[in-house]
Design an enzyme around this catalytic site. Structure first.
Site, PDB file in Angstrom:
ATOM      1  N   PHE A  53       0.828  -1.202   0.000  1.00 22.78           N
ATOM      2  CA  PHE A  53       0.000   0.000   0.000  1.00 22.78           C
ATOM      3  C   PHE A  53       0.872   1.266   0.000  1.00 22.78           C
ATOM      4  CE2 PHE A  53      -1.853   2.837   3.463  1.00 22.78           C
ATOM      5  CZ  PHE A  53      -2.503   3.686   2.573  1.00 22.78           C
TER       6      PHE A  53
ATOM      7  N   ASP B 187       9.878  -6.990  -3.840  1.00 27.41           N
ATOM      8  CA  ASP B 187       8.750  -7.408  -3.004  1.00 27.41           C
ATOM      9  C   ASP B 187       8.546  -8.902  -3.190  1.00 27.41           C
ATOM     10  OD1 ASP B 187       5.972  -7.641  -1.892  1.00 27.41           O
ATOM     11  OD2 ASP B 187       6.122  -5.455  -1.856  1.00 27.41           O
TER      12      ASP B 187
ATOM     13  N   THR C  19       2.085  -9.673   1.349  1.00 27.53           N
ATOM     14  CA  THR C  19       0.863  -8.910   1.655  1.00 27.53           C
ATOM     15  C   THR C  19       0.615  -7.819   0.615  1.00 27.53           C
ATOM     16  OG1 THR C  19       2.093  -7.400   3.097  1.00 27.53           O
ATOM     17  CG2 THR C  19       1.075  -9.315   4.140  1.00 27.53           C
ATOM     18  N   GLY C  20       1.515  -7.682  -0.322  1.00 25.96           N
ATOM     19  CA  GLY C  20       1.349  -6.694  -1.390  1.00 25.96           C
ATOM     20  C   GLY C  20       0.789  -7.380  -2.624  1.00 25.96           C
TER      21      GLY C  20
ATOM     22  N   VAL D  86      13.345 -10.257   1.182  1.00 23.96           N
ATOM     23  CA  VAL D  86      14.510  -9.524   1.699  1.00 23.96           C
ATOM     24  C   VAL D  86      15.124 -10.161   2.946  1.00 23.96           C
ATOM     25  CG1 VAL D  86      13.801  -7.302   0.711  1.00 23.96           C
ATOM     26  CG2 VAL D  86      13.110  -7.874   3.055  1.00 23.96           C
TER      27      VAL D  86
ATOM     28  N   GLY E 137      22.922  -3.583   5.002  1.00 21.90           N
ATOM     29  CA  GLY E 137      24.197  -4.029   4.419  1.00 21.90           C
ATOM     30  C   GLY E 137      24.323  -3.540   2.983  1.00 21.90           C
TER      31      GLY E 137
ATOM     32  N   TYR F 178       5.505  -7.902  15.963  1.00 22.59           N
ATOM     33  CA  TYR F 178       5.641  -6.728  15.087  1.00 22.59           C
ATOM     34  C   TYR F 178       6.390  -5.617  15.822  1.00 22.59           C
ATOM     35  CZ  TYR F 178       4.016  -2.855  12.039  1.00 22.59           C
ATOM     36  OH  TYR F 178       3.918  -1.766  11.202  1.00 22.59           O
TER      37      TYR F 178
HETATM   38  P1  NAD Z   1       1.645  -3.636   3.107  1.00 23.72           P
HETATM   39  O1  NAD Z   1       1.400  -4.964   3.724  1.00 23.72           O
HETATM   40  O2  NAD Z   1       0.651  -3.124   2.121  1.00 23.72           O
HETATM   41  O3  NAD Z   1       3.076  -3.558   2.436  1.00 23.72           O
HETATM   42  C1  NAD Z   1       4.170  -4.279   2.888  1.00 23.72           C
HETATM   43  C2  NAD Z   1       4.877  -4.865   1.687  1.00 23.72           C
HETATM   44  O4  NAD Z   1       6.038  -5.588   2.128  1.00 23.72           O
HETATM   45  C3  NAD Z   1       4.001  -5.853   0.928  1.00 23.72           C
HETATM   46  O5  NAD Z   1       4.009  -5.533  -0.442  1.00 23.72           O
HETATM   47  C4  NAD Z   1       4.663  -7.190   1.189  1.00 23.72           C
HETATM   48  O6  NAD Z   1       4.457  -8.135   0.166  1.00 23.72           O
HETATM   49  C5  NAD Z   1       6.105  -6.791   1.370  1.00 23.72           C
HETATM   50  N1  NAD Z   1       6.920  -7.772   2.114  1.00 23.72           N
HETATM   51  C6  NAD Z   1       6.618  -8.374   3.289  1.00 23.72           C
HETATM   52  N2  NAD Z   1       7.604  -9.214   3.644  1.00 23.72           N
HETATM   53  C7  NAD Z   1       8.551  -9.124   2.661  1.00 23.72           C
HETATM   54  C8  NAD Z   1       9.805  -9.743   2.435  1.00 23.72           C
HETATM   55  N3  NAD Z   1      10.307 -10.636   3.312  1.00 23.72           N
HETATM   56  N4  NAD Z   1      10.510  -9.427   1.329  1.00 23.72           N
HETATM   57  C9  NAD Z   1      10.017  -8.533   0.433  1.00 23.72           C
HETATM   58  N5  NAD Z   1       8.843  -7.915   0.590  1.00 23.72           N
HETATM   59  C10 NAD Z   1       8.114  -8.213   1.691  1.00 23.72           C
HETATM   60  O7  NAD Z   1       1.775  -2.610   4.330  1.00 23.72           O
HETATM   61  P2  NAD Z   1       1.902  -1.022   4.308  1.00 23.72           P
HETATM   62  O8  NAD Z   1       0.770  -0.486   5.073  1.00 23.72           O
HETATM   63  O9  NAD Z   1       2.172  -0.545   2.943  1.00 23.72           O
HETATM   64  O10 NAD Z   1       3.213  -0.828   5.207  1.00 23.72           O
HETATM   65  C11 NAD Z   1       4.487  -0.549   4.629  1.00 23.72           C
HETATM   66  C12 NAD Z   1       5.497  -0.297   5.727  1.00 23.72           C
HETATM   67  O11 NAD Z   1       5.094   0.833   6.508  1.00 23.72           O
HETATM   68  C13 NAD Z   1       5.662  -1.459   6.700  1.00 23.72           C
HETATM   69  O12 NAD Z   1       7.016  -1.578   7.044  1.00 23.72           O
HETATM   70  C14 NAD Z   1       4.855  -1.036   7.896  1.00 23.72           C
HETATM   71  O13 NAD Z   1       5.355  -1.609   9.079  1.00 23.72           O
HETATM   72  C15 NAD Z   1       5.038   0.472   7.878  1.00 23.72           C
HETATM   73  N6  NAD Z   1       3.913   1.138   8.552  1.00 23.72           N
HETATM   74  C16 NAD Z   1       2.705   1.262   7.916  1.00 23.72           C
HETATM   75  C17 NAD Z   1       1.651   1.862   8.584  1.00 23.72           C
HETATM   76  C18 NAD Z   1       0.302   2.026   7.947  1.00 23.72           C
HETATM   77  O14 NAD Z   1      -0.629   2.490   8.606  1.00 23.72           O
HETATM   78  N7  NAD Z   1       0.121   1.705   6.685  1.00 23.72           N
HETATM   79  C19 NAD Z   1       1.828   2.324   9.890  1.00 23.72           C
HETATM   80  C20 NAD Z   1       3.070   2.154  10.497  1.00 23.72           C
HETATM   81  C21 NAD Z   1       4.104   1.577   9.812  1.00 23.72           C
END
Ligand code: NAD
Ligand code: UDP
Length: 333
Positions: free
Chosen positions: A12, A32, A36-37, A58, A103, A146
């Site tokens: 997102f 990615d 969850t994307g 990653v 890294g 988390y």
């Molecule tokens: P999201 O789930 O939509 O996006 C996270 C992305 O990371 C997904 O596309 C998923 O496939 C990818 N991902 C997960 N594990 C992975 C891996 N091992 N290797 C490669 N890709 C991987 O969530 P978001 O809301 O877009 O959040 C993005 C970031 O912002 C996250 O780190 C989250 O902790 C942080 N964040 C978001 C919010 C919010 O309200 N949206 C609030 C606080 C922090």
């Protein structure tokens, strides 16, 4: 031309950031594993001459050929439903994934930005939360997977800054919303929109008196963009100080959707923070940033997205954007 790696770029927030970086003239490499994307979020970028996508986890060694100016590390499940479903992966991506991304930034001499979270404050005993607050997190609570992953990621980021001189940034992101949230990701906002638009009961957990502060995604992206360019390694809160109870949010979304849904109450999940609101003086001072989009406005901008996604789903046309992916991955090599 700046060259930027975005981990979690098909999520997102990540997909909106890719859009912004491309609009600013960057070459963008989006990494990615699609946990969850979804490719739907970046489908419109396939074929863009400065955009590459590579499917990669990653938590494994990351290698990107050529120079990099920025590494923006967003990869991690973010919704409570997602990280409770993938608890070990969430810990691994916060720990091993952050280590690998750091890294890479060190090897390339790139600026590194970590997407941290207001969850590092846990169930806060100080309100609103300034960056100086160390938080109230239960390491063995359900949300610990988390919260502690992100706390470790922050510690690792500061260690790379202090020991290796990597130019690092830490964004503590508060609840953010907008188009491209997954319909079923379980967070309050998509859940309420989907339930209200379907005319189903809107599920408020607990008595709904717990509060959150919701930031529209465009405001967050502006904050991340400015932070990327600020020579500042300590954490910076990015969130909208406009606080609302969850019950009030449910009512607002029902009214906005013109829905007849009723509100039903369900048990409050363990460890659910009772309050959350950012102190943003640091972001204001350092970045000249404060949110511009009021909640009413942001919800109005988000509604058409949920409407059209639900219509697509109802028409049975929701399908993963698989077609363009091979070409996009080929382009990444
Ligand atoms: P999201 O789930 O939509 O996006 C996270 C992305 O990371 C997904 O596309 C998923 O496939 C990818 N991902 C997960 N594990 C992975 C891996 N091992 N290797 C490669 N890709 C991987 O969530 P978001 O809301 O877009 O959040 C993005 C970031 O912002 C996250 O780190 C989250 O902790 C942080 N964040 C978001 C919010 C919010 O309200 N949206 C609030 C606080 C922090
Ligand atoms: N929540 C709710 N009903 C839902 C989903 C969430 O009442 O269907 C509540 C949840 O218990 C929390 C708040 O809404 O108090 C925000 O939840 P979300 O999952 O969006 O984010 P977080 O808890 O991580 O802030």
């Amino acid at each position: 031309m700046a060259r930027t790696l975005v981990t979690g770029g098909a999520g997102f927030v990540g997909s909106h950031l890719c859009d912004r970086l491309l609009a600013e003239g960057h070459e963008v490499i989006c990494l990615d594993n699609l946990l969850t994307g979804t490719l739907d979020n970046i489908e419109h970028l396939f074929g863009h001459e400065r955009f590459r996508f590579a499917r990669h986890d990653v938590t494994n060694y990351i290698w990107v050929p050529g120079p990099l100016d920025y590494v923006v590390h967003l990869a991690s499940p973010a919704s409570p439903r997602d990280y409770l479903e993938h608890p070990i992966h969430t810990l691994k991506v916060g720990a091993l994934g952050t280590h690998n991304a750091l890294g890479l930034a060190k090897a390339k001499g790139a600026v590194f930005l970590l997407a941290s979270t207001s969850e590092v404050y846990g169930d806060p005993q100080i309100h609103p939360q300034p960056e100086s607050y160390c938080g109230n997190v239960d390491p063995i609570g359900l949300r610990g997977v988390y919260d502690e992953a992100k706390r470790f990621a922050e510690a690792m980021t500061m260690a790379y800054h202090r020991s290796h001189g990597v130019r690092t940034r830490i964004a503590r992101i508060f609840n953010t919303y907008g188009p491209r949230m997954r319909l079923e990701d379980g967070r309050a906002l998509p859940q309420f929109f989907v339930q209200a638009l379907r005319g189903e009961p809107v599920t408020v957990y607990g008595d709904g008196s717990q509060t959150r502060s919701f930031t529209y995604v465009d405001d967050l992206i502006e904050g991340l963009w400015r932070l990327l360019h600020a020579e500042y390694a300590e954490p910076v809160n990015l969130g909208n100080p406009e606080e609302v109870s969850i019950l009030q949010l449910a009512r607002e979304i029902i009214a906005l959707c013109g829905s007849r849904s009723e509100i039903t109450f369900a048990p409050l999940p363990a460890g659910d923070p009772k309050v959350r609101r950012p102190e943003i003086a640091r972001a204001e001072r350092l970045l000249g940033w404060r949110p511009q989009v009021a909640r009413r406005q942001g919800l109005e901008r988000t509604l058409p997205y949920f409407r059209s996604r639900l219509a697509r789903q109802a028409a049975g046309s929701a399908r993963p954007a698989q077609r363009g992916v091979r070409a996009a991955e080929d382009g990444a090599r």
